[in-house]
Design a protein around this motif. Structure first.
Motif, PDB file in Angstrom:
ATOM      1  N   ILE A 101      13.167  29.789  12.807  1.00 15.19           N
ATOM      2  CA  ILE A 101      11.759  30.139  12.643  1.00 15.19           C
ATOM      3  C   ILE A 101      11.300  29.910  11.211  1.00 15.19           C
ATOM      4  CG2 ILE A 101      10.152  32.116  12.700  1.00 15.19           C
ATOM      5  CD1 ILE A 101      11.808  33.161  15.074  1.00 15.19           C
ATOM      6  N   VAL A 102      12.221  30.048  10.274  1.00 18.05           N
ATOM      7  CA  VAL A 102      11.939  29.883   8.848  1.00 18.05           C
ATOM      8  C   VAL A 102      12.921  28.874   8.266  1.00 18.05           C
ATOM      9  CG1 VAL A 102      12.048  31.052   6.606  1.00 18.05           C
ATOM     10  CG2 VAL A 102      10.922  32.166   8.526  1.00 18.05           C
ATOM     11  N   ALA A 103      12.432  28.057   7.359  1.00 17.49           N
ATOM     12  CA  ALA A 103      13.306  27.140   6.610  1.00 17.49           C
ATOM     13  C   ALA A 103      13.253  27.515   5.140  1.00 17.49           C
ATOM     14  CB  ALA A 103      12.854  25.696   6.805  1.00 17.49           C
ATOM     15  N   ARG A 104      14.420  27.648   4.523  1.00 15.51           N
ATOM     16  CA  ARG A 104      14.488  27.942   3.094  1.00 15.51           C
ATOM     17  C   ARG A 104      14.715  26.650   2.332  1.00 15.51           C
ATOM     18  NH1 ARG A 104      19.220  31.631   0.605  1.00 15.51           N
ATOM     19  NH2 ARG A 104      20.370  30.058   1.774  1.00 15.51           N
ATOM     20  N   ARG A 105      13.929  26.466   1.269  1.00 20.62           N
ATOM     21  CA  ARG A 105      14.010  25.230   0.506  1.00 20.62           C
ATOM     22  C   ARG A 105      14.095  25.537  -0.974  1.00 20.62           C
ATOM     23  NH1 ARG A 105       8.850  22.530   3.651  1.00 20.62           N
ATOM     24  NH2 ARG A 105       9.800  22.468   5.716  1.00 20.62           N
ATOM     25  N   ALA A 106      14.799  24.694  -1.692  1.00 23.18           N
ATOM     26  CA  ALA A 106      14.862  24.818  -3.151  1.00 23.18           C
ATOM     27  C   ALA A 106      13.521  24.439  -3.753  1.00 23.18           C
ATOM     28  CB  ALA A 106      15.967  23.929  -3.698  1.00 23.18           C
ATOM     29  N   ILE A 107      13.174  25.102  -4.839  1.00 22.86           N
ATOM     30  CA  ILE A 107      11.956  24.786  -5.573  1.00 22.86           C
ATOM     31  C   ILE A 107      12.313  23.799  -6.673  1.00 22.86           C
ATOM     32  CG2 ILE A 107      10.093  25.724  -6.989  1.00 22.86           C
ATOM     33  CD1 ILE A 107      10.553  28.418  -5.574  1.00 22.86           C
ATOM     34  N   PRO A 108      11.670  22.638  -6.707  1.00 21.09           N
ATOM     35  CA  PRO A 108      12.001  21.656  -7.747  1.00 21.09           C
ATOM     36  C   PRO A 108      11.888  22.252  -9.145  1.00 21.09           C
ATOM     37  CG  PRO A 108      10.557  20.692  -6.084  1.00 21.09           C
ATOM     38  CD  PRO A 108      10.635  22.161  -5.780  1.00 21.09           C
ATOM     39  N   GLY A 109      12.947  22.071  -9.924  1.00 18.52           N
ATOM     40  CA  GLY A 109      12.952  22.576 -11.285  1.00 18.52           C
ATOM     41  C   GLY A 109      13.314  24.035 -11.419  1.00 18.52           C
TER      42      GLY A 109
END
Length: 230
Positions: free
Chosen positions: A65-73
């Motif tokens: 239901i949710v995707a976790r993603r890295a934040i650039p920088g």
């Protein structure tokens, strides 16, 4: 998610196993409202512990239901976004809200006053269009609250970006709105209007901004929903 479950093949039961754990629908509500960072999600569920929020996000991620993603920088923080399955929950959350607005008695709703949550919701839904085409600062004061919770500043930039401060941001205040928290919450919920509560609201500052308060004020998405007859 808990292993007990309902042990039923019914799709309602299967969905309830995922969505009906404590706080889960409210976390999804915050994601639908546009919050993506952990701390912003917390501002929408201020009485939820950090540990439980992290747990619910992990569970929603496991369920797709949710995707976790890295934040650039940013090597420390992540952002959380709804997947297609999560976005499909929009009408479900909207139906919850419309049902609550229609059938939950307003006196019960107004027992649960929370200045930080109210102001955070107002900030998300404010309409900058009726405000001057420059930085506009509106200070809200709730005199009955302790000093640490009494004052909030809404800073609206010409770009339309809105910032909420609980400490004085140092800008000149265009309008101070002084009222009690219950009145402001009732207006936000659409249970009453600025005009109807005028005797309970004191304005100090720009009269044009004050006169248009009902139009720029960020109301609940469900403020216009039908309410059942008493």
């Amino acid at each position: 998610m808990p292993n007990a479950g309902y042990k039923q093949f019914c799709p309602v039961a299967m969905a309830a196993e995922i969505l009906c754990t404590r706080w889960t629908v409210l976390v999804i509500r915050e994601l639908i409202a546009g919050s993506t960072r952990f701390n912003d999600l917390r501002r929408g569920v201020p009485k939820m512990s950090r540990t439980l929020l992290a747990q619910r996000l992990r569970e929603l991620e496991e369920q797709g239901i949710v995707a976790r993603r890295a934040i650039p920088g940013d090597r420390i923080h992540s952002e959380y976004r709804l997947t297609d399955a999560g976005r499909d929950l929009l009408p479900v959350v909207e139906a919850f809200g419309r049902w609550g607005q229609k059938w939950v008695e307003s006196r019960i709703s107004l027992r649960n006053l929370d200045p930080s949550l109210l102001m955070w919701d107002m900030r998300r839904n404010i309409d900058p269009a009726p405000l001057p085409p420059r930085r506009a600062v509106v200070q809200f004061r709730y005199p009955e609250l302790p000093p640490a919770q009494r004052d909030f500043w809404m800073v609206v930039e010409p770009s339309g970006e809105v910032d909420l401060c609980s400490d004085d941001p140092g800008f000149e205040v265009d309008l101070m709105v002084t009222t009690d928290l219950r009145t402001m919450t009732a207006i936000w919920m659409g249970l009453t209007t600025v005009r109807a509560e005028r005797a309970r609201i004191a304005f100090d500052g720009d009269g044009a901004i004050a006169a248009r308060m009902q139009t720029w004020l960020g109301l609940s998405p469900f403020a216009t929903a039908e309410r059942a007859a008493s």
